[in-house]
Design a protein around this motif. Structure first.
Motif, short mmCIF file in Angstrom:
data_model
loop_
_atom_site.label_atom_id
_atom_site.label_comp_id
_atom_site.label_asym_id
_atom_site.label_seq_id
_atom_site.Cartn_x
_atom_site.Cartn_y
_atom_site.Cartn_z
N GLY A 164 67.29 39.75 43.30
CA GLY A 164 66.70 40.12 42.08
C GLY A 164 66.12 41.75 42.32
O GLY A 164 65.83 41.94 43.35
N GLU A 165 65.99 42.20 41.26
CA GLU A 165 65.61 43.63 41.13
C GLU A 165 64.83 44.14 39.84
O GLU A 165 65.22 43.81 38.98
CB GLU A 165 66.80 44.70 41.54
CG GLU A 165 66.40 46.13 42.10
CD GLU A 165 67.29 46.70 42.87
OE1 GLU A 165 66.95 48.28 43.18
OE2 GLU A 165 68.37 46.02 43.27
N GLY A 166 63.61 44.51 40.11
CA GLY A 166 62.89 45.14 38.78
C GLY A 166 62.75 46.28 38.96
O GLY A 166 63.46 47.12 39.91
N SER A 167 61.91 46.96 38.24
CA SER A 167 61.69 48.64 38.14
C SER A 167 61.04 48.99 39.35
O SER A 167 61.45 49.98 40.02
CB SER A 167 60.86 49.00 36.82
OG SER A 167 61.32 48.42 35.80
N TYR A 168 60.13 48.31 39.98
CA TYR A 168 59.47 48.67 41.30
C TYR A 168 59.48 47.65 42.32
O TYR A 168 58.54 48.04 43.47
CB TYR A 168 58.11 48.91 40.71
CG TYR A 168 57.95 49.79 39.61
CD1 TYR A 168 58.56 51.18 39.38
CD2 TYR A 168 57.00 49.21 38.45
CE1 TYR A 168 58.19 51.79 38.32
CE2 TYR A 168 56.86 49.94 37.41
CZ TYR A 168 57.51 51.20 37.08
OH TYR A 168 57.61 52.02 36.09
N SER A 169 60.48 46.69 42.48
CA SER A 169 60.46 45.72 43.70
C SER A 169 61.65 45.20 43.66
O SER A 169 62.57 45.36 42.79
CB SER A 169 59.39 44.70 43.03
OG SER A 169 59.60 43.95 41.97
N LYS A 170 62.15 44.34 44.77
CA LYS A 170 63.33 43.75 44.95
C LYS A 170 62.78 42.47 45.38
O LYS A 170 61.69 41.99 46.04
CB LYS A 170 63.95 44.39 46.19
CG LYS A 170 64.64 45.65 45.69
CD LYS A 170 65.44 46.07 46.87
CE LYS A 170 66.31 47.55 46.40
NZ LYS A 170 67.07 48.45 47.43
N VAL A 171 63.64 41.27 45.12
CA VAL A 171 63.46 40.11 45.64
C VAL A 171 64.62 39.65 46.38
O VAL A 171 65.74 39.94 46.12
CB VAL A 171 63.45 39.06 44.42
CG1 VAL A 171 63.04 37.61 45.04
CG2 VAL A 171 62.20 39.53 43.37
N LYS A 172 64.18 39.17 47.72
CA LYS A 172 65.52 39.04 48.73
C LYS A 172 65.11 37.52 49.04
O LYS A 172 64.10 36.89 49.25
CB LYS A 172 65.04 39.87 50.13
CG LYS A 172 65.41 41.23 49.74
CD LYS A 172 65.40 42.12 50.99
CE LYS A 172 65.77 43.65 50.82
NZ LYS A 172 67.20 43.52 50.88
N GLU A 173 66.36 36.77 49.41
CA GLU A 173 66.16 35.53 50.17
C GLU A 173 65.95 35.57 51.54
O GLU A 173 66.20 36.72 52.27
CB GLU A 173 67.50 34.96 49.70
CG GLU A 173 67.61 33.50 50.36
CD GLU A 173 69.00 32.87 49.92
OE1 GLU A 173 69.27 31.69 50.33
OE2 GLU A 173 69.69 33.17 49.18
N ALA A 174 65.25 34.76 52.03
CA ALA A 174 64.73 34.60 53.50
C ALA A 174 64.78 33.26 54.05
O ALA A 174 64.50 32.29 53.10
CB ALA A 174 63.67 35.48 53.68
N ILE A 175 64.93 33.11 55.33
CA ILE A 175 64.92 31.99 55.97
C ILE A 175 63.46 32.11 56.67
O ILE A 175 63.04 32.91 57.31
CB ILE A 175 65.79 31.66 57.32
CG1 ILE A 175 67.34 31.79 56.38
CG2 ILE A 175 65.85 30.40 57.91
CD1 ILE A 175 68.43 31.94 57.40
N SER A 176 62.66 30.94 56.40
CA SER A 176 61.59 30.81 56.92
C SER A 176 61.18 29.75 58.07
O SER A 176 61.58 28.44 57.74
CB SER A 176 60.32 30.74 55.83
OG SER A 176 59.21 30.25 56.30
N LYS A 177 60.97 30.12 59.34
CA LYS A 177 60.49 29.18 60.51
C LYS A 177 59.28 28.31 60.13
O LYS A 177 59.25 27.14 60.24
CB LYS A 177 60.61 29.86 62.00
CG LYS A 177 62.02 30.33 62.26
CD LYS A 177 61.82 31.20 63.68
CE LYS A 177 62.96 31.43 64.11
NZ LYS A 177 62.72 32.29 65.53
N LYS A 178 58.41 29.11 59.58
CA LYS A 178 57.06 28.57 59.23
C LYS A 178 57.05 27.51 58.24
O LYS A 178 56.46 26.51 58.33
CB LYS A 178 56.23 29.89 58.67
CG LYS A 178 54.93 29.28 58.45
CD LYS A 178 54.03 30.50 58.23
CE LYS A 178 52.48 30.26 58.11
NZ LYS A 178 51.70 31.45 57.74
N TYR A 179 57.77 27.45 57.13
CA TYR A 179 57.95 26.58 56.31
C TYR A 179 59.33 25.64 56.28
O TYR A 179 59.37 24.55 55.49
CB TYR A 179 57.80 27.19 54.92
CG TYR A 179 56.29 27.86 54.56
CD1 TYR A 179 55.32 27.31 54.43
CD2 TYR A 179 56.70 29.32 54.65
CE1 TYR A 179 54.10 28.05 54.36
CE2 TYR A 179 55.32 30.19 54.40
CZ TYR A 179 54.17 29.37 54.23
OH TYR A 179 53.04 30.26 54.21
#
Length: 544
Positions: free
Chosen positions: A293-308
């Protein structure tokens, strides 16, 4: 003259009670003088015991008159009435630390550091002025909309005259009191505050109390054994070290407030600026993937989390690349809202990570699709499915509005959907905390196609009614697959909105569904229902 009448003459109007102590009440008040809502503490001297009136109350007033610090609640004025009532007019906060923890369960270390450093700075200021609080607890740590700490309630506070000015009064809450107070021996009141800071920090990072206080006589023995952490909580070693130092059984072993603010854990406030974002996230157990996803001032990336132990979404905002207005106004509002809310139909935030180079990472639950994508695949949604989806959206908005939070950018793209078709409301970039009616907004924000006429016409508007209109547009899109109004010419859009909606001939809608859409899309803002009224609409009660 009654107290209420007297306050009215001074430009105050008392509202609901938001807090209650043994001998006082705290009420919301609107103030013409300060042009904002305030908190008014009402103390009735005639109903309080002599010890409180002659000893504790004068101490509290003396302290409040003599202190000024950004992380201590500001008092505007004191009003004494001849009938024995005293009114203390203070700044109003949005919530308190206990409520935040109850919403969130526990606070990740990076955020905990943000809150605790402010608390420690305030206590350092007090101790440097030889003032002690003696009732520090999560309920007395207020939080503003921007999640700034404000210490309050100096009912047990006192001015001391240097060491060794020991106290003998048993005061405060047993769960936050040190062993020497519980055992009834004379104590150093500054060391009392330090112990309470340890309890507060433990509660912030774990979400539970460190000691069982159901039996006060046995509590000192538990305190002597030290704290045990829940298996589910993974804490930084430096944070555990600080808690251990604060909760030393022997008072002389506890650090002073000026030592706490210099503790190594608090100095690690942000990650180094020379570390790349991907390397930083890798150290924290995240591996960034594709942009989703991408907004005017940001991006949203998928990520793998070891913590969760799951895939997550990470919203990346670079403060250095956004307009000043966004960085100083809208982003702090969004972060404050996300820190303070928890609802099954609002996207869940796991943690916030801020870096000295200006980047902010917001780690959230990963959701598979959104409402717009669903409608594009299906063309339109059946009334029964629409009812299920829209009832979830309505519950989320009702939750927000009850807390005086408005979204101001509700649209199908911001309604995320899980694989189980559970709604998750997202993107609070234009969200804000309002202070109740009639606080009107003037900022033009959101998407024109979902904006009500008053916003398009550029007049001050009720932001809650903005959200209600947007809900009407969303419901129309869900059940028809089309936008209700042609927004190709924004200047002509209010005229079309005034004429009302027309339904496609091929779409057969239940009358009660049409009725709800028309109520939500009422041209006059006061005539639109509240979110609470929407949840009780007859259309939702008809389930097959």
């Amino acid at each position: 003259m009654s107290g209420d009448t007297f306050l009215t003459e001074l430009g105050y109007k008392l509202g609901k009670t938001i807090g209650e102590g043994s001998y006082s009440k705290v009420k919301v008040g609107s103030s013409k003088k300060y042009r904002e809502n305030v908190a008014i503490k009402v103390v009735d001297r005639k109903k309080a015991p002599p010890d409180f009136v002659n000893k504790f109350l004068p101490r509290e007033l003396a302290i409040l008159r003599g202190i000024k610090h950004p992380h201590i609640v500001q008092v505007y004025e004191f009003i004494e009435v001849c009938n024995g009532k005293l009114y203390i007019v203070m700044e109003q906060a949005a919530t308190d630390l206990l409520q935040l923890i109850q919403h969130r369960g526990h606070i990740p270390c990076n955020e905990a550091r943000h809150f605790f450093s402010q608390i420690a700075c305030a206590v350092k200021y007090l101790h440097e002025h030889d003032i002690v609080h003696r009732d520090l607890k999560c309920e007395n740590i207020l939080l503003t909309e921007e999640m700034q700490v404000k210490i309050t309630d100096f009912g047990f506070g006192k001015k001391i005259h240097g060491y060794p000015d020991l106290s003998s009064t048993y005061c405060g809450s047993a769960a936050y009191a040190p062993p020497e107070v519980l055992m009834g021996v004379p104590y150093d009141p500054k060391k009392y505050d330090i112990w309470s800071l340890g309890i507060i920090l433990y509660v912030i990072v774990t979400g539970c109390m460190p000691f069982d206080d159901s039996n006060i006589s046995k509590l000192p023995k538990s305190q002597q054994k030290g704290v045990v952490y829940p298996d589910s909580i993974q804490l930084e070693d430096k944070c555990q070290t600080l808690i251990r130092e604060l909760l030393q059984f022997c008072p002389s072993g506890r650090p002073a407030a000026n030592q706490i603010v210099k503790h190594i854990w608090l100095r690690d406030n942000k990650w180094p600026c020379n570390m790349s974002g991907s390397k930083l996230l890798a150290q924290l157990g995240y591996k960034l993937g594709k942009t989703i996803g991408e907004g005017s001032y940001s991006k949203v990336k998928e990520a793998i989390s070891k913590k969760y132990n799951k895939n997550v979404a990470i919203k990346v905002v670079d403060r250095k690349k956004v307009p000043k207005d966004f960085a100083s106004k809208f982003l702090p509002r969004e972060l404050a809202i996300l820190r303070g809310i928890k609802h099954p139909h609002i996207v869940h935030v796991y943690e916030f990570i801020e870096v000295r180079n200006g980047k902010v990472y917001i780690v959230m639950e990963l959701v598979s699709t959104n409402l717009l994508q669903l409608i594009q695949q299906r063309t339109c949604v059946s009334c029964q499915e629409a009812k299920c989806l829209f009832s979830q959206i309505t519950k989320a908005i009702k939750y927000l509005h009850e807390r005086d939070i408005v979204h101001r950018d509700l649209k199908c793209e911001n309604i995320l959907l899980t694989e189980q078709m559970q709604v998750k409301l997202a993107d609070f970039g234009f969200g804000r905390k309002s202070r109740g009616y009639p606080e009107l907004s003037t900022t033009y924000c959101g998407s024109a196609a979902y904006s009500p006429p008053e916003v398009l016409l550029g007049v001050p508007y009720d932001p809650k009614k903005y959200d209600i209109w947007s809900m009407g547009v969303i419901l129309y899109v869900i059940v028809t697959g089309y936008m209700p109004f042609n927004d190709s010419s924004i200047s002509k859009l209010p005229e079309k909105q005034l004429m009302g909606v027309i339904y496609p001939e091929e779409i057969m809608l239940e009358e009660k569904c049409q009725s709800l859409i028309e109520k939500l899309l009422t041209f006059s803002p006061p005539m639109r229902p509240t979110a609470n009224q929407v949840t009780r609409h007859a259309w939702f009660r008809e389930r097959k």
